[in-house]
Design an enzyme around this catalytic site. Structure first.
Site, PDB file in Angstrom:
ATOM      1  N   MET A   1      54.934  44.398  56.848  1.00  0.00           N
ATOM      2  CA  MET A   1      53.500  44.461  57.126  1.00  0.00           C
ATOM      3  C   MET A   1      53.175  45.386  58.293  1.00  0.00           C
ATOM      4  O   MET A   1      52.117  46.014  58.315  1.00  0.00           O
ATOM      5  CB  MET A   1      52.969  43.057  57.454  1.00  0.00           C
ATOM      6  CG  MET A   1      51.457  43.002  57.667  1.00  0.00           C
ATOM      7  SD  MET A   1      50.880  41.452  58.409  1.00  0.00           S
ATOM      8  CE  MET A   1      51.170  41.797  60.161  1.00  0.00           C
ATOM      9  N   TYR A   2      54.050  45.473  59.272  1.00  0.00           N
ATOM     10  CA  TYR A   2      53.746  46.225  60.489  1.00  0.00           C
ATOM     11  C   TYR A   2      53.644  47.712  60.189  1.00  0.00           C
ATOM     12  O   TYR A   2      54.646  48.394  59.970  1.00  0.00           O
ATOM     13  CB  TYR A   2      54.812  45.989  61.554  1.00  0.00           C
ATOM     14  CG  TYR A   2      54.986  44.549  61.991  1.00  0.00           C
ATOM     15  CD1 TYR A   2      54.041  43.567  61.663  1.00  0.00           C
ATOM     16  CD2 TYR A   2      56.078  44.149  62.751  1.00  0.00           C
ATOM     17  CE1 TYR A   2      54.200  42.252  62.069  1.00  0.00           C
ATOM     18  CE2 TYR A   2      56.239  42.835  63.165  1.00  0.00           C
ATOM     19  CZ  TYR A   2      55.301  41.891  62.812  1.00  0.00           C
ATOM     20  OH  TYR A   2      55.459  40.588  63.213  1.00  0.00           O
TER      21      TYR A   2
END
Length: 283
Positions: free
Chosen positions: A52-53
């Site tokens: 996700m980052y």
């Protein structure tokens, strides 16, 4: 602290929001490399990232940082999106994470938060990844007590080795029910945002005269004091994020801070533990 028998230094390296800004990547890379270089023969330095980052940008940055240290000396953590946590998609997401990280295995793979796929399906996919050698262990993130209890009823669900949640001096809600449950089941805690992102979460730690006095008495910063507080039970891994190499070193040094019983009591009186159930805090 330990996770599934692995000895981990109690303060690791968080990477949320890292890898997105091209102009900051050299600084960020240096900070991670300096942090990883502090590993020793008895405790690995943990580095925490997720698909996700930055939609993979953080994992790419971590992959570059790993070039400067022996892979076996790092405790590498990543996470899978809930919508990728199916028996079909999880192996694909894991493969892509490993490519970005330029490694052939993760020490720990986490379900980032609860989703629509049945936990039994996700656990089955995680167990298969472990059996294949692509991950050594798996855990969860942002799971409250009810979520953990549900997980414990799923076949192989008790193979979960950790729960990563928001925890800091200003967010103590998990101490009422989640943390006692985890300790009873011997599930370690990974604390994200352990310094509450400075004062950006609405706290006033930096201007607190009590915290200033105690920090000054120990020749440390208030931020270092907050980290020492987060890992005080010796069963918690704190993963503060910093893109500054000097701050990274200061964060790691906070593991050596030892307060007196009276000082701990003073902090607890100023920032009391919860007396009732609170919704799980999530960022």
């Amino acid at each position: 602290m330990e996770i599934a028998g692995e000895k981990i230094f109690p303060i690791g390296l968080g990477t949320w929001h890292m890898g997105d800004d091209v102009d900051k990547r050299i600084q960020e890379l240096t900070a991670l490399q300096v942090g990883l270089a502090q590993t020793n023969s008895t405790e690995k330095i943990a580095i925490d990232t997720a698909e996700m980052y930055g939609e993979g940008n953080s994992e790419k940055l971590v992959g570059r940082a790993l070039h400067t240290i022996a892979r076996e000396n790092v405790y590498l953590i990543s996470k899978v999106y809930p919508w990728n946590a199916s028996k079909r998609q999880l192996p694909r997401s894991l493969e892509e994470s490993l490519k970005r990280l330029q490694t052939d295995y993760l020490d720990l793979y986490l379900l980032h938060w609860t989703g629509e796929f049945p936990l039994a399906e996700t656990v089955s996919a995680l167990q298969a990844a472990k059996k294949s050698g692509y991950i050594k262990n798996w855990g969860v993130s942002n799971f409250d007590v009810a979520d953990m209890q549900e997980l414990w009823q799923v076949p192989d669900g008790q193979n979960c080795v950790v729960n990563e949640v928001l925890y800091n001096l200003g967010s103590r809600g998990i101490e009422f029910d989640l943390l006692p449950w985890m300790k009873k089941q011997q599930v370690p805690l990974i604390a994200y945002s352990p310094i509450a992102q400075g004062d950006r979460l609405g706290n006033q730690f930096l201007s607190d005269d009590l915290l200033q006095r105690i920090a000054s008495d120990h020749f440390v910063s208030v931020f270092q004091l907050l980290l020492a507080w987060a890992i005080r039970d010796e069963k918690t891994l704190a993963i503060p994020q910093s893109s500054n190499k000097d701050h990274v070193l200061a964060n790691l040094a906070a593991a050596k801070i030892q307060l007196s019983h009276q000082e701990w009591q003073e902090i607890a009186a100023r920032y009391p533990a919860p007396t009732k159930k609170q919704p799980l805090a999530v960022l």
